[in-house]
Enzyme design. Structure first.
Site, PDB file in Angstrom:
ATOM      1  N   LYS A  17       5.878   1.892  -7.949  1.00  0.00           N
ATOM      2  CA  LYS A  17       4.775   2.403  -8.790  1.00  0.00           C
ATOM      3  C   LYS A  17       5.189   3.733  -9.442  1.00  0.00           C
ATOM      4  O   LYS A  17       6.353   3.908  -9.771  1.00  0.00           O
ATOM      5  CB  LYS A  17       3.499   2.539  -7.956  1.00  0.00           C
ATOM      6  CG  LYS A  17       3.183   1.273  -7.165  1.00  0.00           C
ATOM      7  CD  LYS A  17       1.825   1.292  -6.545  1.00  0.00           C
ATOM      8  CE  LYS A  17       1.644   0.052  -5.692  1.00  0.00           C
ATOM      9  NZ  LYS A  17       0.299  -0.100  -5.175  1.00  0.00           N
ATOM     10  N   HIS A 103       0.043  -6.680 -12.537  1.00  0.00           N
ATOM     11  CA  HIS A 103      -0.338  -6.016 -11.284  1.00  0.00           C
ATOM     12  C   HIS A 103      -1.805  -5.603 -11.392  1.00  0.00           C
ATOM     13  O   HIS A 103      -2.266  -5.212 -12.470  1.00  0.00           O
ATOM     14  CB  HIS A 103       0.561  -4.798 -11.045  1.00  0.00           C
ATOM     15  CG  HIS A 103       0.377  -4.229  -9.666  1.00  0.00           C
ATOM     16  ND1 HIS A 103      -0.701  -3.442  -9.338  1.00  0.00           N
ATOM     17  CD2 HIS A 103       1.115  -4.374  -8.533  1.00  0.00           C
ATOM     18  CE1 HIS A 103      -0.610  -3.115  -8.050  1.00  0.00           C
ATOM     19  NE2 HIS A 103       0.488  -3.663  -7.547  1.00  0.00           N
ATOM     20  N   GLU A 173      -1.785 -11.086  -4.566  1.00  0.00           N
ATOM     21  CA  GLU A 173      -2.089  -9.758  -4.042  1.00  0.00           C
ATOM     22  C   GLU A 173      -3.599  -9.526  -4.059  1.00  0.00           C
ATOM     23  O   GLU A 173      -4.158  -9.146  -5.111  1.00  0.00           O
ATOM     24  CB  GLU A 173      -1.421  -8.679  -4.896  1.00  0.00           C
ATOM     25  CG  GLU A 173       0.089  -8.757  -4.919  1.00  0.00           C
ATOM     26  CD  GLU A 173       0.699  -7.379  -5.165  1.00  0.00           C
ATOM     27  OE1 GLU A 173       1.457  -6.933  -4.324  1.00  0.00           O
ATOM     28  OE2 GLU A 173       0.372  -6.766  -6.194  1.00  0.00           O
ATOM     29  N   GLY A 179      -2.652  -1.107  -0.692  1.00  0.00           N
ATOM     30  CA  GLY A 179      -2.686   0.310  -0.343  1.00  0.00           C
ATOM     31  C   GLY A 179      -3.785   0.701   0.626  1.00  0.00           C
ATOM     32  O   GLY A 179      -4.062   1.888   0.805  1.00  0.00           O
ATOM     33  N   SER A 218      -0.383  -4.335   1.593  1.00  0.00           N
ATOM     34  CA  SER A 218      -0.218  -3.681   2.896  1.00  0.00           C
ATOM     35  C   SER A 218       0.786  -4.377   3.812  1.00  0.00           C
ATOM     36  O   SER A 218       0.614  -4.388   5.031  1.00  0.00           O
ATOM     37  CB  SER A 218      -1.575  -3.530   3.586  1.00  0.00           C
ATOM     38  OG  SER A 218      -2.401  -2.652   2.832  1.00  0.00           O
TER      39      SER A 218
HETATM   40  C1  PEP Z   1       1.337  -3.436  -4.470  1.00  0.00           C
HETATM   41  O1  PEP Z   1       0.811  -2.516  -5.077  1.00  0.00           O
HETATM   42  O2  PEP Z   1       1.908  -4.352  -5.077  1.00  0.00           O
HETATM   43  C2  PEP Z   1       1.250  -3.429  -3.020  1.00  0.00           C
HETATM   44  C3  PEP Z   1       1.389  -4.553  -2.403  1.00  0.00           C
HETATM   45  O3  PEP Z   1       0.995  -2.206  -2.425  1.00  0.00           O
HETATM   46  P1  PEP Z   1       0.918  -1.918  -0.847  1.00  0.00           P
HETATM   47  O4  PEP Z   1       2.062  -2.651  -0.192  1.00  0.00           O
HETATM   48  O5  PEP Z   1       1.028  -0.450  -0.720  1.00  0.00           O
HETATM   49  O6  PEP Z   1      -0.393  -2.461  -0.378  1.00  0.00           O
END
Ligand code: PEP
Length: 258
Positions: A17, A103, A173, A179, A218
């Site tokens: 990111k 995303h 996702e 996050g 996560s």
């Molecule tokens: C992401 O933003 O693609 C993601 C999976 O973030 P995190 O692993 O921090 O949840």
């Protein structure tokens, strides 16, 4: 990107990111070094998607190693009056082989629709890059029982007609898991990934079983084995736990030790 006819070769992709200065490349160097050790997670592919400022330098560092490098977004056009944007062709020129599109942070913060995401994925394919197309429901949509409907619709609308199992990756996702430290249960992930696979098979035919379908939200070393062991999960898209080499490598060690 290779995949066997039965089960795709897993991919663990780190999305940095808007994090990472030049000094942060030390983490990527440590990942490259560990991946070069004989026998380390040889059954999985690894990728880091750094911020645009580090792309070319990381691509140079990673050349000839097991680490692949991806972008985090691209414009739909090849070039033009689009201040601040980066085209897929520019990413390819910098040595990148893949790009994340759609995303949830782009969808939410930049009002990106699935139609736009599809155009970005088309631009990626045209530039010879693998689009990593992200889809996922919000907490409200899950609570309303709309998860499968939302995810199927996003996939249908975001997937280019030129996509095939070898040139495209899909990442599920759930927005509420990104996050937050929260993850769906393995049963929930299995249900959504089965629905995504079914949709892909309808669109692309039985060969769609070879398309890599990542889970993101996560993922960390402590839950990687369980989540990566779920049917139809062919790797992970990782945010926070990709910033430090030890955390990122821990995911490989837990899920893909060889
Ligand atoms: C992401 O933003 O693609 C993601 C999976 O973030 P995190 O692993 O921090 O949840």
């Amino acid at each position: 990107m290779s995949a066997s006819a039965s089960r795709p070769r897993p991919l663990v992709a780190g999305n940095w990111k808007m994090n990472g200065l030049k000094a942060g490349l030390a983490e990527a160097r440590a990942v490259i070094a560990r991946l070069a050790e004989p026998g380390f997670a040889t059954g999985a592919d690894a990728m880091i998607c750094p911020p645009a400022t580090l792309l070319a330098e990381l691509a140079t560092l990673a050349k000839g190693t097991r680490l692949q490098v991806g972008g985090q977004d691209c414009h739909t056009a090849v070039s033009g009056a689009n201040t601040g944007d980066i085209s897929a062709q520019m990413l390819a020129d910098a040595g990148v082989t893949a790009v994340i599109v759609g995303h949830s942070e782009r969808r939410a913060d930049h009002a990106e629709s699935s139609a736009l995401v599809r155009k970005k994925a088309e631009a990626a394919l045209a530039a010879g890059l693998t689009p990593i197309i992200c889809i996922g429901e919000t907490a409200g949509e899950r609570q309303a029982g709309l998860t499968l409907q939302v995810v199927r619709r996003q996939l249908e609308d975001s997937l280019p007609s030129a996509s095939n199992p070898a040139n495209t990756v899909v990442a599920y996702e759930p927005v509420w898991a990104i996050g937050t430290g929260q993850t769906p249960t393995a049963t929930d992930v299995a249900e959504v990934h089965a629905a995504i696979r079914e949709t892909l098979v309808k669109r692309l035919g039985p060969g769609a079983s070879a398309l890599r379908l990542l889970y993101g939200g996560s993922v960390k070393a402590s839950n990687a084995r369980e989540l990566m062991g779920v049917a139809n999960v062919d790797g992970a898209l990782v945010g926070g736990a990709s910033l430090k080499a030890s955390d990122f490598l821990g995911i490989f060690a837990e899920a893909y030790a060889s």
